[in-house]
Design a protein around this motif. Sequence first.
Motif, PDB file in Angstrom:
ATOM      1  N   GLU A  83      -5.475  -2.220   9.860  1.00  0.00           N
ATOM      2  CA  GLU A  83      -4.389  -1.768   8.971  1.00  0.00           C
ATOM      3  C   GLU A  83      -3.296  -2.825   8.864  1.00  0.00           C
ATOM      4  O   GLU A  83      -2.740  -3.054   7.795  1.00  0.00           O
ATOM      5  CB  GLU A  83      -3.806  -0.426   9.442  1.00  0.00           C
ATOM      6  N   HIS A  84      -3.004  -3.500   9.981  1.00  0.00           N
ATOM      7  CA  HIS A  84      -2.014  -4.583   9.987  1.00  0.00           C
ATOM      8  C   HIS A  84      -2.483  -5.746   9.096  1.00  0.00           C
ATOM      9  O   HIS A  84      -1.689  -6.322   8.336  1.00  0.00           O
ATOM     10  CB  HIS A  84      -1.778  -5.050  11.425  1.00  0.00           C
ATOM     11  N   LEU A  85      -3.777  -6.086   9.173  1.00  0.00           N
ATOM     12  CA  LEU A  85      -4.326  -7.187   8.376  1.00  0.00           C
ATOM     13  C   LEU A  85      -4.308  -6.882   6.878  1.00  0.00           C
ATOM     14  O   LEU A  85      -4.280  -7.793   6.062  1.00  0.00           O
ATOM     15  CB  LEU A  85      -5.759  -7.499   8.815  1.00  0.00           C
ATOM     16  N   LYS A  86      -4.308  -5.630   6.509  1.00  0.00           N
ATOM     17  CA  LYS A  86      -4.309  -5.237   5.092  1.00  0.00           C
ATOM     18  C   LYS A  86      -2.912  -5.343   4.467  1.00  0.00           C
ATOM     19  O   LYS A  86      -2.779  -5.361   3.251  1.00  0.00           O
ATOM     20  CB  LYS A  86      -4.826  -3.805   4.940  1.00  0.00           C
ATOM     21  N   ARG A  87      -1.881  -5.451   5.302  1.00  0.00           N
ATOM     22  CA  ARG A  87      -0.503  -5.489   4.791  1.00  0.00           C
ATOM     23  C   ARG A  87      -0.118  -6.849   4.218  1.00  0.00           C
ATOM     24  O   ARG A  87      -0.847  -7.827   4.328  1.00  0.00           O
ATOM     25  CB  ARG A  87       0.455  -5.099   5.911  1.00  0.00           C
ATOM     26  N   GLU A  88       1.081  -6.894   3.670  1.00  0.00           N
ATOM     27  CA  GLU A  88       1.589  -8.065   2.947  1.00  0.00           C
ATOM     28  C   GLU A  88       1.531  -9.371   3.743  1.00  0.00           C
ATOM     29  O   GLU A  88       1.229 -10.420   3.197  1.00  0.00           O
ATOM     30  CB  GLU A  88       3.026  -7.807   2.492  1.00  0.00           C
ATOM     31  N   GLY A  89       1.811  -9.335   5.034  1.00  0.00           N
ATOM     32  CA  GLY A  89       1.840 -10.555   5.838  1.00  0.00           C
ATOM     33  C   GLY A  89       0.481 -11.210   6.010  1.00  0.00           C
ATOM     34  O   GLY A  89       0.396 -12.396   6.337  1.00  0.00           O
ATOM     35  N   TYR A  90      -0.563 -10.449   5.804  1.00  0.00           N
ATOM     36  CA  TYR A  90      -1.917 -11.006   5.910  1.00  0.00           C
ATOM     37  C   TYR A  90      -2.605 -10.957   4.543  1.00  0.00           C
ATOM     38  O   TYR A  90      -2.307 -11.755   3.681  1.00  0.00           O
ATOM     39  CB  TYR A  90      -2.722 -10.272   6.996  1.00  0.00           C
ATOM     40  N   PHE A  91      -3.520 -10.018   4.318  1.00  0.00           N
ATOM     41  CA  PHE A  91      -4.302 -10.022   3.079  1.00  0.00           C
ATOM     42  C   PHE A  91      -3.619  -9.345   1.896  1.00  0.00           C
ATOM     43  O   PHE A  91      -4.041  -9.545   0.766  1.00  0.00           O
ATOM     44  CB  PHE A  91      -5.687  -9.412   3.318  1.00  0.00           C
ATOM     45  N   ASP A  92      -2.582  -8.566   2.124  1.00  0.00           N
ATOM     46  CA  ASP A  92      -1.824  -7.938   1.036  1.00  0.00           C
ATOM     47  C   ASP A  92      -2.775  -7.313   0.007  1.00  0.00           C
ATOM     48  O   ASP A  92      -2.761  -7.639  -1.174  1.00  0.00           O
ATOM     49  CB  ASP A  92      -0.912  -8.971   0.367  1.00  0.00           C
ATOM     50  N   ILE A  93      -3.599  -6.376   0.493  1.00  0.00           N
ATOM     51  CA  ILE A  93      -4.656  -5.822  -0.356  1.00  0.00           C
ATOM     52  C   ILE A  93      -4.127  -5.051  -1.564  1.00  0.00           C
ATOM     53  O   ILE A  93      -4.825  -4.927  -2.563  1.00  0.00           O
ATOM     54  CB  ILE A  93      -5.621  -4.929   0.450  1.00  0.00           C
ATOM     55  N   LYS A  94      -2.891  -4.567  -1.473  1.00  0.00           N
ATOM     56  CA  LYS A  94      -2.313  -3.840  -2.605  1.00  0.00           C
ATOM     57  C   LYS A  94      -2.185  -4.768  -3.816  1.00  0.00           C
ATOM     58  O   LYS A  94      -2.480  -4.375  -4.944  1.00  0.00           O
ATOM     59  CB  LYS A  94      -0.947  -3.274  -2.222  1.00  0.00           C
ATOM     60  N   ASN A  95      -1.743  -5.985  -3.601  1.00  0.00           N
ATOM     61  CA  ASN A  95      -1.543  -6.947  -4.686  1.00  0.00           C
ATOM     62  C   ASN A  95      -2.696  -7.932  -4.856  1.00  0.00           C
ATOM     63  O   ASN A  95      -2.775  -8.619  -5.880  1.00  0.00           O
ATOM     64  CB  ASN A  95      -0.244  -7.736  -4.461  1.00  0.00           C
ATOM     65  N   ASN A  96      -3.566  -8.023  -3.863  1.00  0.00           N
ATOM     66  CA  ASN A  96      -4.672  -8.993  -3.874  1.00  0.00           C
ATOM     67  C   ASN A  96      -5.940  -8.333  -3.339  1.00  0.00           C
ATOM     68  O   ASN A  96      -6.351  -8.600  -2.211  1.00  0.00           O
ATOM     69  CB  ASN A  96      -4.309 -10.214  -3.025  1.00  0.00           C
ATOM     70  N   PRO A  97      -6.552  -7.471  -4.125  1.00  0.00           N
ATOM     71  CA  PRO A  97      -7.679  -6.678  -3.622  1.00  0.00           C
ATOM     72  C   PRO A  97      -8.980  -7.456  -3.406  1.00  0.00           C
ATOM     73  O   PRO A  97      -9.849  -6.982  -2.686  1.00  0.00           O
ATOM     74  CB  PRO A  97      -7.868  -5.613  -4.702  1.00  0.00           C
ATOM     75  N   ARG A  98      -9.130  -8.637  -3.991  1.00  0.00           N
ATOM     76  CA  ARG A  98     -10.391  -9.377  -3.880  1.00  0.00           C
ATOM     77  C   ARG A  98     -10.158 -10.782  -3.338  1.00  0.00           C
ATOM     78  O   ARG A  98      -9.152 -11.420  -3.622  1.00  0.00           O
ATOM     79  CB  ARG A  98     -11.086  -9.506  -5.249  1.00  0.00           C
TER      80      ARG A  98
END
Length: 177
Positions: A83-98
């Motif tokens: 869950e931490h890796l999915k946040r803005e500081g890492y993969f920011d999946i909300k804005n960068n899903p791929r």
Amino acid sequence: MIKKIILLILIAGVSKTSLAQYKPVEAASSLKFTIKNLGFSVEGTFSGFDGTINFDPQNPSGSKIDVTINAATVNTDNSLRDEHLKREGYFDIKNNPRIRMESNKITATGKATYQFNGLLTIKGKSQTVTFPFMAEPLGDGYAFKGSFKMKRKDFSLGGTSTVSDEVEVNINLIAKK
């Protein structure tokens, strides 16, 4: 003159269609990564492959790989860390899903071995990657296997966290028609 132009158009059309198009097989493909955190190796995976692979072992320079991975599928066998890796500081999946890997050039280096030259894009940042890979025929497709090292900070992943900057990436991609 018109006959020559028509012949050239037909030849160009045939050469473009000679490349077979393949799609990643999700259930059979994997992307694994290894990174050090406080001196200990942490392994993880991604899934959610999509894209197209136009590949001809007889014409590698005409081949093209354009594959994406679902960034939200990051899995390190630790749900809090994931869950931490999915946040803005890492993969920011909300804005960068791929996460995307696209070849610029494929060259043969030996029997069933090739060199990938292209771009890796994570969080909207693209970096050149070059690595060897194998392409083994597999029924109506291919098994592509390769690995490379990358720097996480090149993609603004993790800032000044305690994890190492170097990440080892191993790709095992099964693609079929």
